[in-house]
Design an enzyme around this catalytic site. Structure first.
Site, PDB file in Angstrom:
ATOM      1  N   GLU A  25       1.037  -1.213   0.033  1.00  0.00           N
ATOM      2  CA  GLU A  25       0.009  -0.049   0.126  1.00  0.00           C
ATOM      3  C   GLU A  25       1.067   1.290  -0.047  1.00  0.00           C
ATOM      4  O   GLU A  25       2.267   1.171   0.313  1.00  0.00           O
ATOM      5  CB  GLU A  25      -0.801   0.120   1.258  1.00  0.00           C
ATOM      6  CG  GLU A  25      -1.993  -1.115   1.431  1.00  0.00           C
ATOM      7  CD  GLU A  25      -2.604  -0.913   2.638  1.00  0.00           C
ATOM      8  OE1 GLU A  25      -3.526  -2.018   2.860  1.00  0.00           O
ATOM      9  OE2 GLU A  25      -2.504  -0.156   3.240  1.00  0.00           O
ATOM     10  N   GLY A  44       4.984  -1.118   2.798  1.00  0.00           N
ATOM     11  CA  GLY A  44       5.845  -1.616   1.826  1.00  0.00           C
ATOM     12  C   GLY A  44       6.488  -2.846   2.304  1.00  0.00           C
ATOM     13  O   GLY A  44       5.976  -3.892   2.479  1.00  0.00           O
ATOM     14  N   SER A  45       7.544  -2.562   2.932  1.00  0.00           N
ATOM     15  CA  SER A  45       8.379  -3.704   3.510  1.00  0.00           C
ATOM     16  C   SER A  45       7.796  -4.023   4.845  1.00  0.00           C
ATOM     17  O   SER A  45       7.953  -5.071   5.340  1.00  0.00           O
ATOM     18  CB  SER A  45      10.088  -3.186   3.970  1.00  0.00           C
ATOM     19  OG  SER A  45      10.621  -2.897   2.539  1.00  0.00           O
ATOM     20  N   CYS A  73       0.933  -3.527  -7.543  1.00  0.00           N
ATOM     21  CA  CYS A  73       0.240  -4.635  -7.809  1.00  0.00           C
ATOM     22  C   CYS A  73       0.552  -5.250  -9.151  1.00  0.00           C
ATOM     23  O   CYS A  73       0.219  -4.736 -10.084  1.00  0.00           O
ATOM     24  CB  CYS A  73      -1.058  -4.786  -7.553  1.00  0.00           C
ATOM     25  SG  CYS A  73      -1.949  -6.455  -7.718  1.00  0.00           S
ATOM     26  N   GLU A 130       8.133 -17.651  -2.969  1.00  0.00           N
ATOM     27  CA  GLU A 130       8.287 -16.349  -3.605  1.00  0.00           C
ATOM     28  C   GLU A 130       9.702 -15.844  -3.939  1.00  0.00           C
ATOM     29  O   GLU A 130      10.112 -15.504  -5.017  1.00  0.00           O
ATOM     30  CB  GLU A 130       7.569 -15.322  -2.781  1.00  0.00           C
ATOM     31  CG  GLU A 130       7.582 -13.993  -3.298  1.00  0.00           C
ATOM     32  CD  GLU A 130       7.025 -12.745  -2.593  1.00  0.00           C
ATOM     33  OE1 GLU A 130       6.797 -11.781  -2.990  1.00  0.00           O
ATOM     34  OE2 GLU A 130       6.777 -13.093  -1.390  1.00  0.00           O
ATOM     35  N   ARG A 131      10.557 -16.260  -2.938  1.00  0.00           N
ATOM     36  CA  ARG A 131      11.927 -15.804  -2.901  1.00  0.00           C
ATOM     37  C   ARG A 131      12.744 -16.731  -3.576  1.00  0.00           C
ATOM     38  O   ARG A 131      13.665 -16.170  -4.439  1.00  0.00           O
ATOM     39  CB  ARG A 131      12.518 -15.969  -1.629  1.00  0.00           C
ATOM     40  CG  ARG A 131      12.112 -14.901  -0.558  1.00  0.00           C
ATOM     41  CD  ARG A 131      12.569 -15.161   0.829  1.00  0.00           C
ATOM     42  NE  ARG A 131      11.876 -14.141   1.615  1.00  0.00           N
ATOM     43  CZ  ARG A 131      11.613 -14.107   3.081  1.00  0.00           C
ATOM     44  NH1 ARG A 131      12.425 -15.090   3.593  1.00  0.00           N
ATOM     45  NH2 ARG A 131      11.042 -13.291   3.688  1.00  0.00           N
ATOM     46  N   ARG A 191      34.703  -8.301 -30.125  1.00  0.00           N
ATOM     47  CA  ARG A 191      34.985  -6.667 -30.427  1.00  0.00           C
ATOM     48  C   ARG A 191      36.535  -6.494 -30.224  1.00  0.00           C
ATOM     49  O   ARG A 191      37.086  -6.938 -29.416  1.00  0.00           O
ATOM     50  CB  ARG A 191      34.370  -5.991 -29.163  1.00  0.00           C
ATOM     51  CG  ARG A 191      34.525  -4.477 -29.007  1.00  0.00           C
ATOM     52  CD  ARG A 191      34.182  -3.699 -30.316  1.00  0.00           C
ATOM     53  NE  ARG A 191      34.511  -2.027 -29.996  1.00  0.00           N
ATOM     54  CZ  ARG A 191      33.959  -1.359 -31.021  1.00  0.00           C
ATOM     55  NH1 ARG A 191      33.794  -1.414 -32.256  1.00  0.00           N
ATOM     56  NH2 ARG A 191      34.142   0.072 -30.596  1.00  0.00           N
ATOM     57  N   GLY A 232      10.442  -8.197  -1.429  1.00  0.00           N
ATOM     58  CA  GLY A 232      11.275  -7.981  -0.201  1.00  0.00           C
ATOM     59  C   GLY A 232      13.026  -7.361  -0.658  1.00  0.00           C
ATOM     60  O   GLY A 232      13.583  -8.280  -1.451  1.00  0.00           O
ATOM     61  N   THR A 233      13.103  -6.171  -0.290  1.00  0.00           N
ATOM     62  CA  THR A 233      14.342  -5.692  -0.739  1.00  0.00           C
ATOM     63  C   THR A 233      15.475  -6.309  -0.221  1.00  0.00           C
ATOM     64  O   THR A 233      15.425  -7.144   0.909  1.00  0.00           O
ATOM     65  CB  THR A 233      14.562  -4.137  -0.192  1.00  0.00           C
ATOM     66  OG1 THR A 233      14.492  -4.290   1.414  1.00  0.00           O
ATOM     67  CG2 THR A 233      13.121  -3.249  -0.322  1.00  0.00           C
TER      68      THR A 233
END
Length: 380
Positions: free
Chosen positions: A128, A132-133, A158, A241-242, A267, A365-366
């Site tokens: 929201e 956040g965290s 989202c 999730e992680r 190159r 998650g930062t």
């Protein structure tokens, strides 16, 4: 260094690699699928993958999926990211699907899980403007009324809400002494009256959204799991999730490294390939070593999770997320530097890898939060 894979996993990797090379292997193909790179998800490509049975890789067989484990899921995510397949809808879909699988009613499970296998998209909304965290600071309210719930409040960041069939909403149903208590999960159809989905423009294009709930009515059957128990329910999904984010970014890191290596081999300056100069040769060596370390970490944590799927590996999953996301950002920055001006040209794609990798150290998650979690597991 080649992985040691079972025949089944080796075949899966080869099939995904061949598919990505054929369907989205060129910039021209990806531009056609993504409106010139603005969109992160191609439903056309996604449904082709559904037809091959890949989207149900982690869905139980009872709902039409393959019922595979974390190891296979991570391989799928890594290889599709390496192949630059524009299927960003998959990550939020599989996170939401896992919550429905664990806590949803049978009707919710069939609706969502069978939809996943067919190529439908799901989203999950926690953040929201003021939370956040600190997820426990959520204020979006769900109040009991007329045998159901009325939702009011705003959500933000989202991912894929504009593509989703449903949004797994975390809202506050009561104010308790503990800020993590009194939160509830809801299954919200994306076309529910009172819900407005408004896109947020970012440097990466269209992927995230603000959600506005105004007297949005949901029946009691929309509750996922038990009222007031969203926090402990969410904690059971941390491994997934992680690991999803770690696997995706390992694929991005590999792509950035390989594209950089190809460039410095070809190159030429001062009469020889620039990769032959010690300044770049040693950086390539360091980056290759870091990449191998990240891969070994991810594979090991995935194996641990598959051996004990009901256990929360807070330390290990956070380590994997931290290492792989930070490495992807580092690899893309290294690529930008070694490619010189070409690193900024959309033709070469390194700038797109940088955009996608930088944000990975923030969402889910930062990196700072991951370090804090890891530190706490050591009693600090």
């Amino acid at each position: 260094m080649p992985r040691v894979l079972t025949d089944e996993r080796r075949d899966l990797v080869k099939a995904i690699t061949d598919f990505c090379r054929r369907e989205c292997g060129t910039k021209e193909q990806r531009d056609l699928l993504t409106a010139g790179g603005r969109d992160h998800h191609s439903q056309q490509l996604y449904e082709k993958m559904a037809g091959l049975g890949w989207l149900g890789i982690a869905v139980p067989e009872a709902y039409g999926g393959a019922g595979m484990g974390m190891g296979e899921l991570c391989l799928f995510l890594e290889e599709t990211a390496y192949g630059r397949a524009p299927i960003s809808g998959f990550s939020t879909t599989i996170i939401a699907a896992a919550a429905y699988e664990k806590f949803g009613s049978e009707e919710q499970k069939r609706t969502v899980l069978e939809g996943v296998v067919r190529g439908r998209i799901e989203a999950i909304s926690m953040s929201e403007p003021g939370a956040g965290s600190d997820v426990g600071a959520l204020s979006c309210r769900a109040e009991r009324k007329n045998g159901g719930y009325v939702i009011n409040g705003q959500k933000t960041w989202c991912s894929n809400a504009h593509l989703a069939d449903h949004i797994l909403l975390i809202a506050r149903t009561s104010q308790e002494e503990s800020k993590h208590a009194g939160l509830t999960q809801f299954m919200v159809p994306a076309d529910t009256p009172g819900l407005e989905i408004r896109g947020i423009d970012t440097m990466g294009g269209r992927e995230v959204n603000d959600l506005y709930f105004t007297d949005c009515y949901l029946p009691e059957s929309a509750v996922v799991g038990t009222e007031g128990q969203a926090w402990p329910q969410l904690m059971t999904g941390l491994n997934l999730e992680r690991m999803i984010l770690a696997a995706l970014m390992l694929g991005v890191a590999r792509r950035a490294f390989d594209d950089t290596l190809d460039y410095v081999r070809q190159r030429e300056q001062f009469g020889r390939p620039i990769g032959s100069f010690q300044a770049l040769k040693h950086r390539i060596a360091d980056n290759a070593t870091e990449l191998e370390c990240a891969r070994l970490l991810l594979d090991d944590v995935a194996a641990q999770i598959d051996a004990a799927p009901d256990k929360v590996f807070a330390r290990e999953a956070s380590m994997a997320k931290l290492k792989c996301t930070e490495l992807a950002k580092h690899m893309a920055l290294e690529g930008m530097q070694m490619l010189g001006g070409y690193g900024y040209a959309t033709e070469y794609g390194m700038e797109a890898l940088l955009r996608s990798s930088v944000v990975s150290t923030v969402y889910g998650g930062t990196s700072e939060i991951q370090r804090d979690i890891i530190g706490r597991t050591y009693g600090l």
